[in-house]
Design a protein around this motif. Structure first.
Motif, PDB file in Angstrom:
ATOM      1  N   GLY A 149      -4.025   6.932 -20.181  1.00 39.54           N
ATOM      2  CA  GLY A 149      -3.052   7.386 -21.175  1.00 39.54           C
ATOM      3  C   GLY A 149      -1.752   6.614 -21.096  1.00 39.54           C
ATOM      4  N   ARG A 150      -1.283   6.374 -19.883  1.00 37.79           N
ATOM      5  CA  ARG A 150      -0.030   5.625 -19.699  1.00 37.79           C
ATOM      6  C   ARG A 150      -0.175   4.205 -20.225  1.00 37.79           C
ATOM      7  N   TYR A 151      -1.308   3.568 -19.916  1.00 38.77           N
ATOM      8  CA  TYR A 151      -1.543   2.211 -20.400  1.00 38.77           C
ATOM      9  C   TYR A 151      -1.641   2.175 -21.924  1.00 38.77           C
ATOM     10  N   ALA A 152      -2.341   3.133 -22.519  1.00 36.51           N
ATOM     11  CA  ALA A 152      -2.487   3.180 -23.975  1.00 36.51           C
ATOM     12  C   ALA A 152      -1.128   3.358 -24.651  1.00 36.51           C
ATOM     13  N   ARG A 153      -0.297   4.249 -24.104  1.00 32.15           N
ATOM     14  CA  ARG A 153       1.039   4.460 -24.670  1.00 32.15           C
ATOM     15  C   ARG A 153       1.878   3.186 -24.587  1.00 32.15           C
ATOM     16  N   SER A 198      -3.887  -8.519 -18.374  1.00 35.65           N
ATOM     17  CA  SER A 198      -2.817  -9.277 -19.027  1.00 35.65           C
ATOM     18  C   SER A 198      -2.113  -8.466 -20.112  1.00 35.65           C
ATOM     19  N   LEU A 199      -2.706  -7.361 -20.557  1.00 35.73           N
ATOM     20  CA  LEU A 199      -2.124  -6.536 -21.615  1.00 35.73           C
ATOM     21  C   LEU A 199      -1.359  -5.333 -21.085  1.00 35.73           C
ATOM     22  N   LEU A 200      -1.562  -5.017 -19.829  1.00 35.42           N
ATOM     23  CA  LEU A 200      -1.024  -3.775 -19.270  1.00 35.42           C
ATOM     24  C   LEU A 200       0.349  -3.975 -18.655  1.00 35.42           C
ATOM     25  N   PRO A 201       1.168  -2.913 -18.668  1.00 36.78           N
ATOM     26  CA  PRO A 201       2.490  -3.020 -18.050  1.00 36.78           C
ATOM     27  C   PRO A 201       2.360  -3.146 -16.543  1.00 36.78           C
ATOM     28  N   SER A 202       3.405  -3.690 -15.936  1.00 36.62           N
ATOM     29  CA  SER A 202       3.396  -3.772 -14.477  1.00 36.62           C
ATOM     30  C   SER A 202       3.433  -2.366 -13.902  1.00 36.62           C
ATOM     31  N   GLU A 203       3.016  -2.243 -12.667  1.00 37.67           N
ATOM     32  CA  GLU A 203       2.975  -0.931 -12.016  1.00 37.67           C
ATOM     33  C   GLU A 203       4.372  -0.355 -11.894  1.00 37.67           C
ATOM     34  N   ARG A 204       4.456   0.939 -12.023  1.00 34.67           N
ATOM     35  CA  ARG A 204       5.737   1.633 -11.846  1.00 34.67           C
ATOM     36  C   ARG A 204       6.118   1.610 -10.376  1.00 34.67           C
ATOM     37  N   SER A 205       7.390   1.484 -10.126  1.00 29.83           N
ATOM     38  CA  SER A 205       7.846   1.536  -8.738  1.00 29.83           C
ATOM     39  C   SER A 205       8.291   2.942  -8.358  1.00 29.83           C
ATOM     40  N   ASP A 206       8.376   3.836  -9.366  1.00 23.36           N
ATOM     41  CA  ASP A 206       8.884   5.174  -9.105  1.00 23.36           C
ATOM     42  C   ASP A 206       7.797   6.206  -8.852  1.00 23.36           C
ATOM     43  N   ALA A 207       6.537   5.784  -8.806  1.00 19.13           N
ATOM     44  CA  ALA A 207       5.451   6.754  -8.618  1.00 19.13           C
ATOM     45  C   ALA A 207       4.304   6.095  -7.868  1.00 19.13           C
ATOM     46  N   ASP A 208       3.521   6.914  -7.254  1.00 16.68           N
ATOM     47  CA  ASP A 208       2.358   6.437  -6.528  1.00 16.68           C
ATOM     48  C   ASP A 208       1.159   6.453  -7.473  1.00 16.68           C
ATOM     49  N   THR A 209       0.888   5.317  -8.130  1.00 16.28           N
ATOM     50  CA  THR A 209      -0.199   5.261  -9.109  1.00 16.28           C
ATOM     51  C   THR A 209      -1.564   5.342  -8.444  1.00 16.28           C
ATOM     52  N   SER A 210      -1.632   5.150  -7.132  1.00 17.83           N
ATOM     53  CA  SER A 210      -2.927   5.268  -6.466  1.00 17.83           C
ATOM     54  C   SER A 210      -3.428   6.704  -6.487  1.00 17.83           C
ATOM     55  N   ARG A 211      -2.521   7.662  -6.677  1.00 21.54           N
ATOM     56  CA  ARG A 211      -2.905   9.081  -6.742  1.00 21.54           C
ATOM     57  C   ARG A 211      -3.046   9.577  -8.180  1.00 21.54           C
TER      58      ARG A 211
END
Length: 120
Positions: free
Chosen positions: A89-93, A68-81
């Protein structure tokens, strides 16, 4: 906070110094109440806070307690990799950006139930 003034003082010292703290003890002794008192103190002293609750149901999901605190997944990158460190780091930022420069206190209730990635 009857009988907890020493514990509260130690916790406040850790929060004021921007260090981590873990409150331990058997169920029902007031760990959450103590933590929420520290959260209230932190807010009164200019800090932003976020609260997460770890559960057995979310334990199998990466960062499940923080969903509930984290941003939605980016659509411009494959976060599974994306490796765990980069993702964390991305979530903390993203969480830090929401504080508008104020110190961030993250309170995790039932942290013993966190998934491995969240617990690092």
């Amino acid at each position: 906070m009857v009988g907890r003034s020493k514990d509260f003082a130690q916790l406040i010292a850790a929060v004021a110094a921007k260090r981590g703290a873990v409150i331990t003890g058997p169920p029902g002794v007031g760990k959450t109440t103590l933590a929420l008192s520290a959260v209230a103190w932190a807010e009164q002293h200019g800090m932003t806070h976020r609260r997460a609750s770890a559960t057995r149901a979310a334990q199998g999901l990466p960062f499940g307690a923080f969903a509930s605190l984290l941003p939605s997944e980016r659509s411009d990158a494959d976060t599974s990799r994306e490796d765990l460190g980069a993702l964390l780091g991305r979530y903390a930022r993203a969480m830090a950006e929401e504080t508008q420069g104020r110190p961030l206190l993250v309170f995790v209730d039932d942290a013993h139930l966190l998934d491995e990635g969240s617990a690092i």
